[in-house]
Design a protein around this motif. Structure first.
Motif, PDB file in Angstrom:
ATOM      1  N   HIS A   1      13.172  19.737   0.659  1.00 56.07           N
ATOM      2  CA  HIS A   1      13.532  18.322   0.622  1.00 56.07           C
ATOM      3  C   HIS A   1      14.393  17.991  -0.597  1.00 56.07           C
ATOM      4  N   THR A   2      15.179  16.944  -0.458  1.00 54.03           N
ATOM      5  CA  THR A   2      15.982  16.454  -1.572  1.00 54.03           C
ATOM      6  C   THR A   2      15.073  15.733  -2.564  1.00 54.03           C
ATOM      7  N   ARG A   3      15.592  15.478  -3.787  1.00 50.99           N
ATOM      8  CA  ARG A   3      14.808  14.742  -4.768  1.00 50.99           C
ATOM      9  C   ARG A   3      14.470  13.329  -4.249  1.00 50.99           C
TER      10      ARG A   3
ATOM     11  N   ALA B   1       8.264  10.515  -0.594  1.00 47.06           N
ATOM     12  CA  ALA B   1       6.955  11.018  -0.179  1.00 47.06           C
ATOM     13  C   ALA B   1       5.885  10.648  -1.200  1.00 47.06           C
ATOM     14  N   PHE B   2       6.230  10.703  -2.495  1.00 50.82           N
ATOM     15  CA  PHE B   2       5.272  10.340  -3.537  1.00 50.82           C
ATOM     16  C   PHE B   2       4.951   8.849  -3.451  1.00 50.82           C
TER      17      PHE B   2
ATOM     18  N   ASP C   1       1.397   4.208  -1.770  1.00 46.23           N
ATOM     19  CA  ASP C   1       1.212   3.048  -0.884  1.00 46.23           C
ATOM     20  C   ASP C   1      -0.061   3.190  -0.056  1.00 46.23           C
ATOM     21  N   VAL C   2      -0.290   4.380   0.481  1.00 46.02           N
ATOM     22  CA  VAL C   2      -1.483   4.614   1.299  1.00 46.02           C
ATOM     23  C   VAL C   2      -2.748   4.472   0.453  1.00 46.02           C
ATOM     24  N   LEU C   3      -2.723   5.020  -0.765  1.00 45.31           N
ATOM     25  CA  LEU C   3      -3.894   4.904  -1.637  1.00 45.31           C
ATOM     26  C   LEU C   3      -4.191   3.445  -1.988  1.00 45.31           C
ATOM     27  N   ASP C   4      -3.149   2.669  -2.238  1.00 43.53           N
ATOM     28  CA  ASP C   4      -3.351   1.246  -2.530  1.00 43.53           C
ATOM     29  C   ASP C   4      -4.009   0.535  -1.350  1.00 43.53           C
TER      30      ASP C   4
ATOM     31  N   LEU D   1      -3.212  21.434  -3.073  1.00 40.80           N
ATOM     32  CA  LEU D   1      -2.410  20.757  -4.086  1.00 40.80           C
ATOM     33  C   LEU D   1      -2.314  19.268  -3.786  1.00 40.80           C
ATOM     34  N   GLY D   2      -2.209  18.940  -2.495  1.00 41.99           N
ATOM     35  CA  GLY D   2      -2.190  17.534  -2.099  1.00 41.99           C
ATOM     36  C   GLY D   2      -3.475  16.826  -2.473  1.00 41.99           C
TER      37      GLY D   2
END
Length: 285
Positions: free
Chosen positions: A2-4, A10-11, A16-19, A63-64
């Motif tokens: 993936h690109t930067r 993705a980060f 967003d999901v954790l919030d 790692l995730g």
């Protein structure tokens, strides 16, 4: 790959999901630093297991999980007005810049009176004169000296070794940190005299049947063996885990044979088990 931009997206998606989970999921709502800690330890060991197995897919997944825990702790801190994930990332990045003068400030390496660095952590001293860092060993020596100058860094050379580390890994890290400031054997071969000396002292205490003294000497002997492993660039924790897995596989072979034969292990003689052990050993070759 993936690109930067895709990596950053993705980060952000994870954050967003954790919030959202923190607001809407009953389990996530009630989590604290203390309640997460046991899970974090478990996830870290699961990552270590995947690394030992060289299972890249499992490593990616674990790692995730470890990254999720890092973000979760930062989210809790943000709620308490302490810091957020940006502070975590910036602090780590600044620390890396400060501890790698040979990369980011090469003009100061070897200088008697180095100029002020563009970045110095709050409250830290200037790193001072930098030694050459052309090998990984030289980098580590500089690293230990620089950490002692950080406000929130190590106050002593060995204070950076976590108290909760497993004893075998802790012994290795203690020895490694001492080495980085010059406390080590002049010749690695000299360590074997110490190993033999500690083994003899252990045997002497065992012969006296002094349990407390025997335990102390056993610790000294193990410490010396770990020291030898370090000097020969062998990781004792990895080595012991390989042997653990080897023993598990061979013992499972014996147990599976006993199940197929309809005989409990307790009914088998030691000679029978030894014969099966050797069969299992041959099958590994």
């Amino acid at each position: 790959m993936h690109t930067r931009e895709e990596q950053m997206e993705a980060f952000g998606r994870l954050l967003d999901v954790l919030d959202e989970l923190r607001q809407k999921c009953p389990w996530d709502k009630k989590q604290t630093n203390e309640s997460l800690r046991p899970n974090t330890i478990e996830e870290t060991f699961e990552l270590c297991d995947a690394i030992m197995k060289n299972d890249h897919h499992e490593m990616m997944k674990e790692l995730g999980d470890v990254l999720m825990h890092t973000c979760f702790y930062a989210m809790i801190a943000r709620e308490e007005g302490l810091y957020d994930i940006a502070d975590v990332l910036n602090t780590e990045t600044d620390k890396l810049l400060f501890r790698h003068p040979h990369v980011y400030h090469p003009s100061q390496v070897g200088a008697k009176h180095p100029r002020p660095l563009p970045y110095v952590p709050e409250g830290a001293d200037e790193p001072g004169e930098f030694s050459k860092a052309e090998t990984s060993g030289e980098v580590l020596k500089n690293w230990e000296q620089i950490k002692l100058r950080e406000k929130d860094g190590n106050k002593t050379v060995l204070s950076g070794v976590p108290a909760s580390l497993p004893s075998l890994i802790k012994a290795y890290r203690i020895q490694d940190k001492a080495r980085n400031v010059g406390f080590d054997w002049a010749k690695k071969e000299d360590v074997w005299q110490k190993v033999h000396e500690e083994l003899q002292e252990l045997e002497d205490e065992l012969a006296r049947e002094d349990k407390d003294a025997s335990e102390a000497e056993l610790g000294d002997f193990l410490f010396s063996v770990i020291n030898a492993a370090r000097l020969y660039h062998l990781n004792p924790d990895n080595a012991l885990e390989r042997t653990n897995q080897k023993f598990i596989n061979r013992f499972n072979y014996i147990e599976q044979h006993s199940i197929r034969a309809g005989r409990p292990l307790t009914d088998m003689t030691l000679e029978e088990m030894d014969a099966l052990w050797n069969e299992a050993k041959k099958s590994e070759q």
